[in-house]
Design a protein around this motif. Structure first.
Motif, PDB file in Angstrom:
ATOM      1  N   LYS A   1      33.084 -18.095 -19.820  1.00 13.21           N
ATOM      2  CA  LYS A   1      32.078 -18.607 -20.775  1.00 13.21           C
ATOM      3  C   LYS A   1      30.582 -18.380 -20.255  1.00 13.21           C
ATOM      4  N   LYS A   2      30.396 -18.033 -18.846  1.00 10.44           N
ATOM      5  CA  LYS A   2      28.977 -17.632 -18.169  1.00 10.44           C
ATOM      6  C   LYS A   2      28.787 -16.204 -18.215  1.00 10.44           C
ATOM      7  N   MET A   3      29.775 -15.520 -18.805  1.00  9.77           N
ATOM      8  CA  MET A   3      29.631 -13.940 -18.545  1.00  9.77           C
ATOM      9  C   MET A   3      28.977 -13.555 -19.836  1.00  9.77           C
ATOM     10  N   LEU A   4      28.430 -12.368 -19.841  1.00 11.65           N
ATOM     11  CA  LEU A   4      28.085 -11.466 -21.240  1.00 11.65           C
ATOM     12  C   LEU A   4      29.288 -10.649 -21.536  1.00 11.65           C
ATOM     13  N   LYS A   5      30.089 -10.914 -22.629  1.00  4.83           N
ATOM     14  CA  LYS A   5      31.102 -10.304 -22.828  1.00  4.83           C
ATOM     15  C   LYS A   5      31.442  -9.941 -24.358  1.00  4.83           C
ATOM     16  N   TRP A   6      32.387  -9.001 -24.504  1.00  9.08           N
ATOM     17  CA  TRP A   6      32.636  -8.448 -25.970  1.00  9.08           C
ATOM     18  C   TRP A   6      34.022  -7.870 -25.824  1.00  9.08           C
ATOM     19  N   PHE A   7      34.605  -7.675 -27.033  1.00 13.69           N
ATOM     20  CA  PHE A   7      36.058  -7.085 -27.051  1.00 13.69           C
ATOM     21  C   PHE A   7      36.066  -5.629 -27.236  1.00 13.69           C
ATOM     22  N   ASP A   8      36.662  -4.641 -26.428  1.00 10.05           N
ATOM     23  CA  ASP A   8      36.709  -3.346 -26.718  1.00 10.05           C
ATOM     24  C   ASP A   8      37.681  -2.939 -27.785  1.00 10.05           C
ATOM     25  N   GLU A   9      37.882  -1.642 -27.991  1.00 11.72           N
ATOM     26  CA  GLU A   9      38.599  -1.372 -29.208  1.00 11.72           C
ATOM     27  C   GLU A   9      40.359  -1.553 -28.926  1.00 11.72           C
ATOM     28  N   GLU A  10      40.776  -1.659 -27.700  1.00  9.96           N
ATOM     29  CA  GLU A  10      41.936  -2.217 -27.403  1.00  9.96           C
ATOM     30  C   GLU A  10      42.191  -3.662 -27.572  1.00  9.96           C
ATOM     31  N   GLY A  11      41.128  -4.502 -27.800  1.00 11.00           N
ATOM     32  CA  GLY A  11      41.253  -5.902 -27.698  1.00 11.00           C
ATOM     33  C   GLY A  11      41.012  -6.584 -26.279  1.00 11.00           C
ATOM     34  N   GLU A  12      40.771  -5.622 -25.258  1.00 15.22           N
ATOM     35  CA  GLU A  12      40.394  -6.392 -24.003  1.00 15.22           C
ATOM     36  C   GLU A  12      39.136  -6.745 -23.910  1.00 15.22           C
ATOM     37  N   ILE A  13      38.803  -7.811 -23.119  1.00 19.67           N
ATOM     38  CA  ILE A  13      37.290  -8.492 -22.850  1.00 19.67           C
ATOM     39  C   ILE A  13      36.762  -7.753 -21.941  1.00 19.67           C
ATOM     40  N   GLU A  14      35.764  -7.122 -22.214  1.00 14.80           N
ATOM     41  CA  GLU A  14      34.931  -6.529 -21.146  1.00 14.80           C
ATOM     42  C   GLU A  14      33.528  -7.175 -21.025  1.00 14.80           C
ATOM     43  N   VAL A  15      32.915  -7.243 -19.717  1.00  9.18           N
ATOM     44  CA  VAL A  15      31.703  -7.973 -19.304  1.00  9.18           C
ATOM     45  C   VAL A  15      30.697  -7.130 -18.707  1.00  9.18           C
ATOM     46  N   LEU A  16      29.644  -7.561 -18.601  1.00 11.73           N
ATOM     47  CA  LEU A  16      28.475  -6.823 -17.871  1.00 11.73           C
ATOM     48  C   LEU A  16      28.805  -7.777 -16.394  1.00 11.73           C
TER      49      LEU A  16
ATOM     50  N   GLN B   1      35.403   4.049   6.994  1.00 15.42           N
ATOM     51  CA  GLN B   1      33.876   3.388   6.633  1.00 15.42           C
ATOM     52  C   GLN B   1      34.191   1.985   6.671  1.00 15.42           C
ATOM     53  N   GLN B   2      33.635   1.129   7.538  1.00 17.79           N
ATOM     54  CA  GLN B   2      33.513  -0.367   7.513  1.00 17.79           C
ATOM     55  C   GLN B   2      32.597  -0.685   6.930  1.00 17.79           C
ATOM     56  N   LYS B   3      31.217  -0.328   6.893  1.00 15.20           N
ATOM     57  CA  LYS B   3      30.182  -1.075   6.498  1.00 15.20           C
ATOM     58  C   LYS B   3      29.593  -0.307   4.984  1.00 15.20           C
ATOM     59  N   TRP B   4      29.449  -1.310   4.007  1.00 19.16           N
ATOM     60  CA  TRP B   4      28.861  -0.817   2.649  1.00 19.16           C
ATOM     61  C   TRP B   4      27.823  -1.458   2.203  1.00 19.16           C
ATOM     62  N   ALA B   5      27.072  -0.897   1.382  1.00 21.44           N
ATOM     63  CA  ALA B   5      25.861  -1.494   1.021  1.00 21.44           C
ATOM     64  C   ALA B   5      25.616  -1.155  -0.391  1.00 21.44           C
ATOM     65  N   TYR B   6      25.111  -2.058  -1.266  1.00 25.77           N
ATOM     66  CA  TYR B   6      24.831  -1.982  -2.794  1.00 25.77           C
ATOM     67  C   TYR B   6      23.361  -2.694  -3.184  1.00 25.77           C
ATOM     68  N   ALA B   7      22.975  -1.986  -4.264  1.00 24.26           N
ATOM     69  CA  ALA B   7      21.986  -2.742  -4.857  1.00 24.26           C
ATOM     70  C   ALA B   7      21.956  -2.882  -6.417  1.00 24.26           C
ATOM     71  N   GLY B   8      21.381  -3.539  -7.249  1.00 24.94           N
ATOM     72  CA  GLY B   8      21.406  -3.709  -8.484  1.00 24.94           C
ATOM     73  C   GLY B   8      21.851  -4.855  -9.322  1.00 24.94           C
ATOM     74  N   SER B   9      21.980  -4.793 -10.439  1.00 17.97           N
ATOM     75  CA  SER B   9      21.753  -6.212 -11.350  1.00 17.97           C
ATOM     76  C   SER B   9      23.146  -6.781 -11.420  1.00 17.97           C
ATOM     77  N   VAL B  10      22.947  -8.040 -11.687  1.00 17.49           N
ATOM     78  CA  VAL B  10      24.185  -8.964 -11.949  1.00 17.49           C
ATOM     79  C   VAL B  10      23.681  -9.607 -13.456  1.00 17.49           C
ATOM     80  N   PHE B  11      24.842 -10.170 -14.043  1.00 17.87           N
ATOM     81  CA  PHE B  11      24.498 -10.702 -15.325  1.00 17.87           C
ATOM     82  C   PHE B  11      25.331 -12.068 -15.398  1.00 17.87           C
ATOM     83  N   LYS B  12      24.667 -13.029 -15.585  1.00 14.76           N
ATOM     84  CA  LYS B  12      25.181 -14.525 -15.903  1.00 14.76           C
ATOM     85  C   LYS B  12      24.372 -15.260 -16.581  1.00 14.76           C
ATOM     86  N   LYS B  13      25.161 -16.156 -17.627  1.00 18.26           N
ATOM     87  CA  LYS B  13      24.477 -17.056 -18.658  1.00 18.26           C
ATOM     88  C   LYS B  13      23.777 -18.277 -17.788  1.00 18.26           C
ATOM     89  N   ASP B  14      24.391 -18.336 -16.869  1.00 19.13           N
ATOM     90  CA  ASP B  14      23.844 -19.746 -16.173  1.00 19.13           C
ATOM     91  C   ASP B  14      22.591 -19.345 -15.084  1.00 19.13           C
TER      92      ASP B  14
END
Length: 372
Positions: free
Chosen positions: A58-73, A92-105
């Motif tokens: 319920k805290k995610m931004l979501k919708w149904f795809d054409e197969e009826g599966e729930i997709e989220v940001l 490789q043991q060490k990984w790094a990331y950067a970017g957005s996350v989406f939650k209604k709370d």
């Protein structure tokens, strides 16, 4: 009216600071031999809502795809990276990331993170490397006043594992412990177990502060090998951070907010505002949902919090070059005379404030620069 609730535009210093922070982060992780990873912004909801991950749909931004599966940001980087790396054959043991996350709370719905994931490493290497990277990154940003909090999932879990708790009661005890409501913790545990266990669990609500707490509980739990081992682990982490000059606090009653944590947990708090600027810990069990079995430790920085706290940059000289349309080429060439200044070329006067203003005017075959 023009944007959905929770969406927002960003301008000015907050945005400039965030770009600066991303650049510093990339520099730090590159020099520590992290490899970049990026996951899709759109994922299936089941990646995050299964029993291992434990997030709430319920805290995610979501919708149904054409197969009826729930997709989220993407609502969480750690889980998404675990999905991507669970069957990764790289050494490789060490990984790094950067970017957005989406939650209604979260205020603003979209938040910005940068983080690290360390997999397949022995002992406490992942915890040490995570905390050392955090300290180096904050130093590079010029953030000097902050505290690092250490906790561990196995303390609270050990005390309540012997109680036969239904899901609702377990959730209520966990929330009361998180909120440091000692009387409520005692009441709930006493009703579900006995007075002795209620006293022991309730005592954890006060088990936070300086690292001396670790010595106190090491003596108290000397006859409990499992808890003693946990305290000794935290003592090693605390000692290493203090040796680097870091301010360390301990919360032995901290509870995990997501089910995949299963070891040391840590958070960083800015001294001036008290805001949480990073959080993380160990989550070996998270990879099992994707068919992997490996150690995993990491943390994520809240780039929005850091952007708001970043020290003001050194003031640069501001120069305005006033000219007409025919003088734009000459004015552009003049920029190179002031390589360290902010140079604004304009064709009309403005109310903006500058340190120096020059008029670039036609003079014979060339242009003359006149200070105003």
């Amino acid at each position: 009216m023009f944007l959905p609730a929770g969406s927002r535009d960003l301008t000015g210093r907050q945005l400039v600071n965030r770009v600066t922070i991303y650049e510093k982060f990339q520099s730090v992780v590159n020099l520590r031999n992290y490899q970049a990873i990026e996951t899709p912004i759109v994922e299936y909801s089941t990646t995050f809502t299964n029993p291992y991950a434990g997030m709430t749909l319920k805290k995610m931004l979501k919708w149904f795809d054409e197969e009826g599966e729930i997709e989220v940001l993407r609502p969480d980087w750690t889980i998404a990276v675990a999905r991507a790396l669970a069957n990764q054959q790289s050494d490789q043991q060490k990984w790094a990331y950067a970017g957005s996350v989406f939650k209604k709370d979260h205020a603003g719905v979209e938040s910005h993170q940068a983080g690290i994931e360390i997999i397949r490493t022995p002992g406490l290497y992942g915890e040490f490397e995570s905390l050392f990277t955090a300290a180096r990154f904050l130093t590079e940003l010029g953030v000097q006043q902050y505290s690092i909090e250490l906790g561990h999932t196995e303390i609270f879990e050990t005390f309540i594992s012997s109680l036969e708790l239904d899901e609702l009661t377990a959730s209520q005890i966990r929330q009361a412990m998180h909120d440091k409501r000692k009387d409520e913790v005692y009441r709930l545990v006493n009703e579900a177990g006995n007075e002795e266990s209620a006293e022991a669990v309730a005592e954890l609500t006060d088990a936070f502060g300086g690292t001396a707490i670790l010595d106190k509980f090491a003596q108290m739990w000397g006859n409990n090998p499992k808890l003693l081992l946990v305290v000794q682990e935290l003592q090693k982490l605390a000692a290493s951070l203090e040796e680097l000059g870091q301010d360390v606090i301990v919360d032995l009653g901290r509870v995990k907010q997501l089910p995949y944590y299963n070891g040391a947990m840590f958070r960083g708090f800015l001294a001036e505002s008290g805001a949480e600027c990073f959080s993380g810990g160990r989550y070996d069990e998270l990879y099992e949902q994707f068919g992997g079995k490996m150690s995993a430790v990491g943390l994520a920085f809240d780039m929005d919090v850091l952007a708001a706290a970043l020290p003001a940059p050194q003031k640069q000289e501001r120069i305005c070059l006033l000219t007409d349309e025919q003088g734009l080429i000459a004015a552009e060439a003049l920029r190179y005379k002031y390589p360290d200044a902010v140079v604004d070329v304009r064709t009309e006067t403005t109310a903006e404030t500058y340190d120096r203003v020059y008029q670039v005017v036609k003079s014979g075959e060339g242009y003359e620069v006149i200070e105003k």
